[in-house]
Structures are given as C-alpha cells and as structure tokens.
Design a protein around this motif. Structure first.
Motif, PDB file in Angstrom:
ATOM      1  N   SER A   1      15.240  26.256  75.254  1.00 63.87           N
ATOM      2  CA  SER A   1      15.831  26.832  74.137  1.00 63.87           C
ATOM      3  C   SER A   1      15.912  28.981  74.666  1.00 63.87           C
ATOM      4  O   SER A   1      17.403  28.432  74.872  1.00 63.87           O
TER       5      SER A   1
ATOM      6  N   ILE B   1      29.658  32.070  72.107  1.00 61.87           N
ATOM      7  CA  ILE B   1      30.910  33.484  71.475  1.00 61.87           C
ATOM      8  C   ILE B   1      31.621  33.776  72.955  1.00 61.87           C
ATOM      9  O   ILE B   1      32.386  34.131  72.074  1.00 61.87           O
TER      10      ILE B   1
ATOM     11  N   PHE C   1      25.572  40.691  62.935  1.00 61.12           N
ATOM     12  CA  PHE C   1      26.819  39.884  63.756  1.00 61.12           C
ATOM     13  C   PHE C   1      27.022  38.563  62.595  1.00 61.12           C
ATOM     14  O   PHE C   1      28.219  38.680  62.261  1.00 61.12           O
TER      15      PHE C   1
ATOM     16  N   ASN D   1       8.700  28.857  70.985  1.00 66.60           N
ATOM     17  CA  ASN D   1       8.270  28.550  72.096  1.00 66.60           C
ATOM     18  C   ASN D   1       7.010  29.420  72.388  1.00 66.60           C
ATOM     19  O   ASN D   1       6.597  29.347  73.444  1.00 66.60           O
TER      20      ASN D   1
ATOM     21  N   ALA E   1      24.270  29.285  65.772  1.00 63.32           N
ATOM     22  CA  ALA E   1      23.560  28.624  66.494  1.00 63.32           C
ATOM     23  C   ALA E   1      22.552  29.552  67.153  1.00 63.32           C
ATOM     24  O   ALA E   1      21.529  29.330  67.370  1.00 63.32           O
ATOM     25  N   LEU E   2      23.649  30.625  67.985  1.00 67.46           N
ATOM     26  CA  LEU E   2      22.774  31.361  68.790  1.00 67.46           C
ATOM     27  C   LEU E   2      21.450  31.854  67.885  1.00 67.46           C
ATOM     28  O   LEU E   2      20.075  31.384  68.604  1.00 67.46           O
TER      29      LEU E   2
ATOM     30  N   GLU F   1      13.828  29.125  67.602  1.00 73.21           N
ATOM     31  CA  GLU F   1      13.477  28.637  68.903  1.00 73.21           C
ATOM     32  C   GLU F   1      12.653  28.841  69.761  1.00 73.21           C
ATOM     33  O   GLU F   1      11.223  29.024  69.954  1.00 73.21           O
ATOM     34  N   LEU F   2      13.516  30.082  70.760  1.00 72.15           N
ATOM     35  CA  LEU F   2      12.996  30.103  71.003  1.00 72.15           C
ATOM     36  C   LEU F   2      11.366  31.070  71.826  1.00 72.15           C
ATOM     37  O   LEU F   2      10.267  31.514  72.134  1.00 72.15           O
TER      38      LEU F   2
ATOM     39  N   LEU G   1      40.069  35.630  69.372  1.00 73.13           N
ATOM     40  CA  LEU G   1      40.256  36.467  68.750  1.00 73.13           C
ATOM     41  C   LEU G   1      40.950  37.439  69.665  1.00 73.13           C
ATOM     42  O   LEU G   1      41.740  37.878  68.828  1.00 73.13           O
TER      43      LEU G   1
ATOM     44  N   HIS H   1      18.594  29.176  67.656  1.00 68.39           N
ATOM     45  CA  HIS H   1      18.227  29.191  69.205  1.00 68.39           C
ATOM     46  C   HIS H   1      16.954  30.084  69.310  1.00 68.39           C
ATOM     47  O   HIS H   1      16.331  29.951  70.088  1.00 68.39           O
ATOM     48  N   ARG H   2      17.489  31.065  69.143  1.00 66.27           N
ATOM     49  CA  ARG H   2      16.685  32.362  69.692  1.00 66.27           C
ATOM     50  C   ARG H   2      15.168  32.359  69.108  1.00 66.27           C
ATOM     51  O   ARG H   2      14.117  32.709  69.434  1.00 66.27           O
TER      52      ARG H   2
ATOM     53  N   SER I   1      34.918  32.202  71.920  1.00 66.41           N
ATOM     54  CA  SER I   1      35.419  32.499  70.470  1.00 66.41           C
ATOM     55  C   SER I   1      36.075  33.808  70.332  1.00 66.41           C
ATOM     56  O   SER I   1      36.992  34.316  69.926  1.00 66.41           O
TER      57      SER I   1
ATOM     58  N   SER J   1      29.507  29.804  66.637  1.00 66.09           N
ATOM     59  CA  SER J   1      28.768  29.916  67.107  1.00 66.09           C
ATOM     60  C   SER J   1      27.101  30.823  66.993  1.00 66.09           C
ATOM     61  O   SER J   1      26.199  30.765  68.087  1.00 66.09           O
ATOM     62  N   VAL J   2      27.391  31.566  66.141  1.00 64.83           N
ATOM     63  CA  VAL J   2      26.457  33.372  66.117  1.00 64.83           C
ATOM     64  C   VAL J   2      25.269  32.373  65.719  1.00 64.83           C
ATOM     65  O   VAL J   2      24.144  32.812  65.544  1.00 64.83           O
TER      66      VAL J   2
ATOM     67  N   GLN K   1      39.400  31.358  63.630  1.00 68.03           N
ATOM     68  CA  GLN K   1      38.987  32.499  64.247  1.00 68.03           C
ATOM     69  C   GLN K   1      37.258  32.232  64.052  1.00 68.03           C
ATOM     70  O   GLN K   1      36.513  32.581  65.252  1.00 68.03           O
ATOM     71  N   LEU K   2      36.912  32.948  62.953  1.00 69.71           N
ATOM     72  CA  LEU K   2      36.101  33.736  62.541  1.00 69.71           C
ATOM     73  C   LEU K   2      35.243  32.803  62.215  1.00 69.71           C
ATOM     74  O   LEU K   2      33.902  32.639  62.079  1.00 69.71           O
TER      75      LEU K   2
ATOM     76  N   ASP L   1      24.917  29.821  74.456  1.00 72.61           N
ATOM     77  CA  ASP L   1      25.342  29.672  73.209  1.00 72.61           C
ATOM     78  C   ASP L   1      26.194  30.905  72.924  1.00 72.61           C
ATOM     79  O   ASP L   1      27.515  31.222  72.975  1.00 72.61           O
TER      80      ASP L   1
ATOM     81  N   MET M   1       9.465  26.597  76.252  1.00 72.01           N
ATOM     82  CA  MET M   1      10.827  27.615  76.492  1.00 72.01           C
ATOM     83  C   MET M   1      12.001  27.781  77.321  1.00 72.01           C
ATOM     84  O   MET M   1      12.617  28.577  76.927  1.00 72.01           O
TER      85      MET M   1
ATOM     86  N   LYS N   1      34.769  29.621  63.406  1.00 72.33           N
ATOM     87  CA  LYS N   1      34.261  29.218  64.742  1.00 72.33           C
ATOM     88  C   LYS N   1      33.511  29.785  65.311  1.00 72.33           C
ATOM     89  O   LYS N   1      31.995  29.964  66.235  1.00 72.33           O
ATOM     90  N   LEU N   2      33.868  31.476  65.568  1.00 69.47           N
ATOM     91  CA  LEU N   2      32.506  32.303  66.402  1.00 69.47           C
ATOM     92  C   LEU N   2      31.358  32.396  65.082  1.00 69.47           C
ATOM     93  O   LEU N   2      30.147  32.696  66.015  1.00 69.47           O
TER      94      LEU N   2
ATOM     95  N   HIS O   1      12.289  38.521  70.809  1.00 73.98           N
ATOM     96  CA  HIS O   1      12.549  37.597  70.361  1.00 73.98           C
ATOM     97  C   HIS O   1      13.561  37.335  68.931  1.00 73.98           C
ATOM     98  O   HIS O   1      14.125  37.337  68.604  1.00 73.98           O
TER      99      HIS O   1
END
Lengths: 290, 519
Positions: free
Chosen positions: A121, A132, B389, B340, B329-330, B336-337, A139, B333-334, A135, B326-327, B319-320, A128, A118, B322-323, B378
């Motif tokens: 994560s 963000i 987003f 868990n 991935a977030l 996953e969180l 921008l 991960h969330r 980025s 990342s989002v 840019q968009l 992350d 936990m 890339k952003l 979460h």
C-alpha cells in the motif's frame, strides 16, 4: 507520450530495478553468511566450489521428474509429520521448542503477510504522488495566471516526495518484510529439523519394540539389536545437533531482528527528516512568493 | 489586485486599498446622491465615478488607513444600500474610490491583452464593480459556519438538520451573530432561487452540493456506522464551503433570499428541489432542450476573449478532473495503508508475545505500538488529503460547470438578439410589401409591429452587452478567487504533510533506543 513523461518513466523503472536488485542481493548475502557461519556447513566442498570457482558454474535447474519427486516427498512428509507430532517427547527442552516453534511459525507467517500488504500500500500511495505530480505539472504549464509557478513548484515537490516515499516503502520491504519472510522459512526449517528428530525418535521406539518382540520370540535378535543400536545412535546424534542448532537459531534470530529493526528505524528517521526538509523548503518558497 | 489600478509608484497592495477607501470617504455622499437620483440605468452612475476618479487622483496622497475609518466607511455604504432596490445595490454599495481609469481599465490579476479592446462604458462599470468587490473583500466581515448535524424525525421521512451560524458586522443584517436550523433541501432551494435570478444575466452562482440518494437513505434508515457519519461530515463541510463561497460574491450577498436564508427561523419548504417533483422533471426536460440547442446554435463570436476563455475553461476542467482522480486514488490507498498498518501492528504484538527472548519481545511490542500510532497518523493524513485537496478539486470542477453554464446563457442571449433582428427584417419586408399592395390598415399594423420589434432588437442588444460585461467581470473575479483558494488550500495541505512527517520522526526516534537495547 511526451519526452518528459518518457524520461520520468525511465527513471521510475530504473529506481524500481535498483530496489529489487538491492533486495535480492541482500537475501543472497544473508544466505551465504549463514552457511559460512555454520561450523559444519562451512566445511562443505560444494560451498567451497561455489565461492572459489571463478568460471561459470553450470547449475542445472530441476527438471520435471525431479519436481514431481519433490512434490510427492512433501506430501509424504506432511502426512508423516502429523503422525509423528502425536508422540510426546521425553526431553523438556525439545517439547518446549516444539510448541514454541509452532506458535512462532504461525505468527511470523501472519506478520510477514501483513507486512507485505503494508509495504505494497505504501508503494501504491507513492505511485499516486507521481501521478499527482504530473497532473499538477500539466496544470502549471497550461495555466496563464501567476498560479502556474505555484503549481510547477508543488509538482516538483510531489515528484521529490514521491521518490522518498518510494524509498521508504522499499526500505520497509527490505528490512521488515524480508526479515519476517526469512524467519518464516527459518522457522519452517527448524520445524523440519524437529520433525526429523521426532521421526528418529519414533524409529528408535519402534526399533525398541521390535527388539523386545524379537527377544520374546527369540528369533532375529541380533538383527533387531543392530537396528536398535543404529536407531539409538541416530537419535542421540540428531538430538545433540538439534539442540545446538536450535540454540543457535535463537541467538541468530535475536541478532538479526536487532540489526534489522535498528536499521529500519534509522532509515525511517532519515527519510522522514529528508521529507520534512523538502516540504519545509517548498513551503518557504511558496509562502515567500505569495 | 489593486496593483493594476494604481499608478506604479504604489507597489504594495494593502495600503493602496485602504488609501482608496480613505479617498472615497470624502466623496461618498456626493456620489450616493447622484446615484439615487437616477435609479433607472447603470449608465449615469458611471459618470459620477468618472468625476470622482478625476478628483481623487489629486487627493491620492492621503494615506494611513485606520481600521475604524474602514468600518465607518463601509457602514455608510451599507446604510445607503438598504434604501435601494436589489438590482441597484451592487452599484450603490460600491466605494467610489478612484477608478484610475486612465491606467489599465481591466483590473484582473494578470493583465490581459484583450482588456484593451473593451469599449468605454465597460471600463467605468467594471472598475466601479471591482472597487466594490475589492472593498467588500477587504471589509469582508461575514463568517458562516455549518455545524451540529442532527437527525430529525424517523424512518423514511427523517432528515438531517444543520445549524447555520452567521457572525457579521454588516449592518444589513439585523443582528451581529445569529444561527438558524436548515436542512439540505433548503440549501438546494436557495441555490435554485439564486440561479434563476442571476445565472441568465451572467453571474457565476456557486453550485450547491450534490444530492446522494444512497448516502441519505443510509442515514435515514438509522445505520450508525462510520460510513454514514463520514457521509454526514462530508456533507456538512460541503454545505459550509458552499455558503462561504456564496457570501463571498458581492452581488449575491445583497440578495434578500440569501438574507432570509441566513436569518429567518422559519423557511418555506423548498419542495421543487426534489428529484421526482414536477419542477424536477421540468428541470430535466429543460436540460435536455438546452443540450440540443447548444449543438444547433452557431454563434459568430465577435470577441476573441470569450472564445479564448471558453477554451481555457475546457482545458482547466479536464486537468482538474485528472488531478481529482489521482487525489482520490491517493486517499483510497492511504486508507488502505492505514488499515494494513493496524493489522501489522496487531500481528507484531502477537509475535512479540510468543517470542521468548525478553528484550526482543519488548522491542517487538514497541514496534507494534509505533506502527499503531503510525496507522492513526495515516488515517488523519487521509482525512486531510480528502477534505482539503480532493474536495477543493471537486468543488472547482462543479464551479467550472457553472461557469460554462453562464457562457451558454450568453449564447442563448445572442440567439434571442439574432432572432429579434431576423424577425425585424421580416416585418420590414412585410411592410414594404404592404406599401406596394397599398393596404393602409395592414401598413399601420406592420408599422406597429416594426416598432415593437425594433424595441426588442434594442433590448436584445442591450441584454447581450450587459451579459458580456457581467461575464467578463465575473470571470475575472472567479480567476482571482480560484488562485487565492488553490494557493491557500494547497499550502494548508502541505503543512499537514509537514506535521505528519514531524510526528513520524518523533515516533521513530522513540523506537530507536528500544531496538538498540536488544541484547
């Protein structure tokens, strides 16, 4: 890498190092306090030397031979443990403790593993946020409409929020995961104690049987008697100290859990409030702008 | 938005909008009649706008916009609209509000330097169009919702039907509230129709959501698991956003195909949206041809604005992306969180059970409960991350692809013009040769051809001008929309974060006394 990215990365690494340092220090502190609180261990000479000697203690790590010895000893012990655990104990207290410890140990192991996952994560989510943030910053600097200020502000927010989230994850790690890990090992140590006691019990019973046999055959009776006496003494001594230790274990456990859970809740609250404040400030500014 | 078009004393945006419309009310009838009398080209229409601007500059002081006035005004406008052909509609429906041309000609959000280089006719057109779009934006009275996905049919021929509900007070629609059932290929069909009509003249048509063979197959096969429901929900939200964006575009809103899509209960099945149909393959071939052409066309960019804009969009696209990564991935991960945390909650509950000290046992069970609630939190946050987003970003990445497509069309248009000019030159040479060789019949033929090609050159030039004009306006609109969209979505997203934190505080505050109570 641009200068900003470089400074950012440097800060990140510093924060991480600090978190790990705090964690290690806390673990060491707990260990030393534990030793100091024990009525017998605190009198140990090694301990005194450790605390007082103000020059470098040249501690030699285990060399290969010793490591191999340890490995074999472990193997033997676990095999023996299986044999010994079959013996039923006379004393209710110890019987209860054994079943309890077994179950508790397994569950603590499970909880510790899940807690680790936990917090991990949580940490990756915080990372992350960091990406963000950068980025959004890119921008913001590249955009030419008035949304660039907006983006820069949000990027700043993400950076700050990320620091808080990282701290939440680190604190959770510190208070919860480490606590569970520690008690995992403690319960293992308690189990080992019980094993030693069972071993002593088995020896005692074997010595009894040997004495009976010797008495029946009427040879080596004295030898059998002395060994039986020794075993008996050993067993009783170990039972007494084991009882005390296990009771202590329980009190310590309760106290440690209480302390850590309270601190965990307080820290979570503090961080959540800080996060909330940050978000609300940012929203106020953004809504004011638009 | 109106700020640039108003003289400095009028600072606030809202009142000025209404004010303009108020002015327009008086002068509307005169404008409409003039416009109707000259249906052929947009140029004459620009003159009345100029007149009005001159007049209304004097009647500026009229203030106090009331809601009813606004509605009436628009009603008038729409009535006139229905009499005209689709192409004329954008022009007619515009409020002839004070163009305020003497001030800044290009009313974009951020005053641009390049705007000053625009030639005169463009100014009037643009301001008129902008007024129209601004008017539409204020009186924007159409709400679209996509809901109730239900599975129709069975097996591999099954599909999801969505209910499209429209609530509007625009009188170009027969009812004020109606709903129809549409399937995904209907949406794609609508998009391809709009694209074929408007893309090559420079309008940015919002792209439809993407096809997904994997997702749809799972739904068709009938797997009722969470991933297929998630897929359907994702698609429903994407279709809703797609329609909302399309109707926000003033020109597209007037399109009869769009109206038919929203209103009529039966829609001809759009078969050529299927990937493996004849039309689909043709599309793929065209795309390949386009890609090759893009590499070979070397355009002399006379207008720096376009070059700058293209570069800007390239950067923005990168840019968009890339952003977006990342989002995503977030979100991952969330999720996953959340999983868990749920696992930990169960484990803590078990630990609490096996703990024999009662107070500690109770505290551990409480901890397990708190963690379970946090896990829910979460999960909700992950949804917010995604639907607000991440989807916004992917929508905009696709929109920018559409914008780039529009720029490419302009290049093609220029190429056609160039080619026409070259052919004309050749024809002239042929004529000259014929003159020298003295072949009267061939000369006549050559002259005919020259006339034909001269007309083509003129048409090419006109087309090119038109597309450039339209693109400028569209890009301006796009930028405005983008800024608005991003701001509102990001603020909503931040508010969701605020909510999460507030809930967290509540939960931990409830837990703290329990933890302290461990004796």
């Amino acid at each position: 890498m641009t200068k900003e990215e470089f400074t950012k990365m440097k800060q990140e690494l510093e924060a991480e190092y600090l978190a790990i340092f705090k964690k290690t220090v806390a673990m060491h502190e707990v260990f030393l306090c534990r030793v100091a609180a024990h009525p017998i261990l605190r009198k140990d000479l090694n301990f005194h030397v450790f605390l007082e000697y103000n020059q470098d203690l040249s501690v030699r790590g285990k060399n290969k031979k010793e490591k191999l010895e340890d490995f074999f000893k472990n193997m033997v012990k676990s095999a023996d443990g299986v044999i010994v655990s079959g013996v039923k104990d006379v004393d209710d207290f110890f019987e209860h403790e054994r079943t309890f410890l077994l179950e508790y140990h397994n569950r603590v192991k499970d909880a510790s593993a899940k807690s680790d996952r936990m917090t991990r994560s949580h940490k990756s989510a915080a990372d992350d946020y960091n990406r963000i943030g950068s980025s959004l910053y890119a921008l913001g600097t590249q955009d030419s409409t008035d949304i660039c200020k907006f983006f820069l502000k949000v990027s700043e927010l993400f950076d700050k929020t990320r620091k808080i989230e990282a701290r939440v994850s680190a604190d959770e790690d510190l208070k919860l995961s480490d606590l569970l890990k520690y008690y995992l090992r403690e319960s293992q140590a308690a189990k080992d104690l019980l094993y030693r006691r069972s071993r002593a019990l088995v020896d005692y019973e074997n010595a009894n049987k040997a004495l009976d046999k010797a008495r029946a055959k009427n040879k080596d009776v004295l030898q059998a008697e002395t060994s039986q006496q020794l075993c008996c003494q050993k067993f009783e001594r170990i039972s007494e100290s084991a009882k005390q230790e296990l009771i202590d274990f329980k009190t310590r456990r309760v106290a440690a859990f209480r302390k850590n859970l309270v601190e965990l809740a307080e820290l979570e609250l503090k961080h959540a409030k800080g996060n909330l404040q940050l978000l609300q400030n940012c929203l106020a500014v953004l809504n004011g702008d638009t | 938005m109106a700020a640039e078009r108003e003289p400095p004393p009028l600072g606030d945006v809202k009142p000025t909008d209404f004010e303009e419309l108020e002015d327009g009310e008086d002068l509307f009838t005169s404008t409409v009649s003039t416009l109707e009398s000259s249906p052929s080209s947009p140029e004459p229409a620009s003159l009345p706008a100029e007149d009005i601007s001159a007049n209304s500059n004097g009647s500026k002081p009229v203030e106090v916009m009331l809601d009813d006035d606004r509605e009436d005004l628009f009603a008038e406008a729409t009535e006139e609209v229905s009499l005209d052909s689709p192409e004329r509609e954008p022009i007619v429906s515009s409020e002839p509000s004070p163009a305020v041309t003497p001030v800044t000609p290009t009313a974009l959000i951020a005053p641009r330097i390049e705007s000053k280089s625009i030639s005169a006719p463009v100014i009037f057109d643009r301001s008129r169009e902008e007024i129209e779009e601004e008017a539409n934006g204020d009186i924007f009275d159409i709400e679209i919702g996509v809901s109730d996905p239900e599975k129709v049919g069975d097996g591999m021929n099954a599909y999801m039907a969505y209910r499209v509900t429209t609530k509007t007070s625009l009188s170009m629609f027969s009812k004020s509230e109606f709903s129809v059932k549409r399937r995904f290929s209907d949406f794609l069909g609508l998009h391809s129709k709009l694209a074929s009509k408007y893309l090559h003249v420079g309008y940015i048509v919002p792209p439809a959501p993407e096809k997904s063979i994997v997702g749809m197959t799972k739904v068709k096969v009938g797997k009722e698991d969470s991933s297929s429901t998630e897929f359907v929900e994702k698609r429903r939200a994407a279709l809703e956003r797609y329609l909302q964006r399309t109707v926000k575009h003033p020109t597209l809103l007037q399109d009869p195909d769009l109206r038919q899509f929203l209103e009529s209960s039966e829609l001809p099945r759009a078969v050529n949206t299927q990937a493996l149909s004849g039309a689909g393959i043709l599309r793929m071939v065209n795309k390949a041809a386009d890609a090759v052409n893009k590499m070979t066309i070397k355009m002399n960019e006379s207008d720096a604005w376009f070059e700058e804009k293209q570069q800007q969009f390239e950067n923005l696209d990168q840019q968009l992306r890339k952003l977006h990564a990342s989002v995503e991935a977030l979100v991952c991960h969330r999720k996953e969180l959340s999983a868990n945390t749920a696992a930990f909650a169960k484990s803590a509950a078990m630990l609490g059970n096996s703990e024999d000290h009662t107070a500690l046992s109770r505290a551990l069970s409480q901890l397990a409960e708190v963690e379970e609630k946090i896990d829910q939190l979460h999960q909700e946050q992950a949804f917010a991350d995604f639907y607000m987003f991440s989807e916004l970003l992917s929508d905009y990445i696709r929109l920018i692809a559409a914008v780039k497509g529009v720029f490419d069309h302009r290049m093609k248009c220029w190429q056609k013009w160039e080619d026409a000019q070259i052919t004309l030159l050749k024809k002239r040479e042929t004529e000259a040769k014929m003159m020298v060789a003295n072949k009267p019949d061939k000369i006549q033929q050559a002259k005919n051809e020259i006339r034909e090609w001269e007309a083509k050159v003129q048409q090419g030039e006109r087309d090119f001008e038109q597309i450039s004009k339209t693109i400028r306006k569209e890009v301006g609109r796009f930028e405005k929309e983008r800024v608005k969209d991003f701001k509102s979505v990001i603020i909503k997203y931040l508010e969701s974060l605020v909510q999460t934190q507030q809930q967290l505080i509540k939960y931990w505050e409830a837990f703290l006394p329990e933890a302290k109570a461990i004796a």
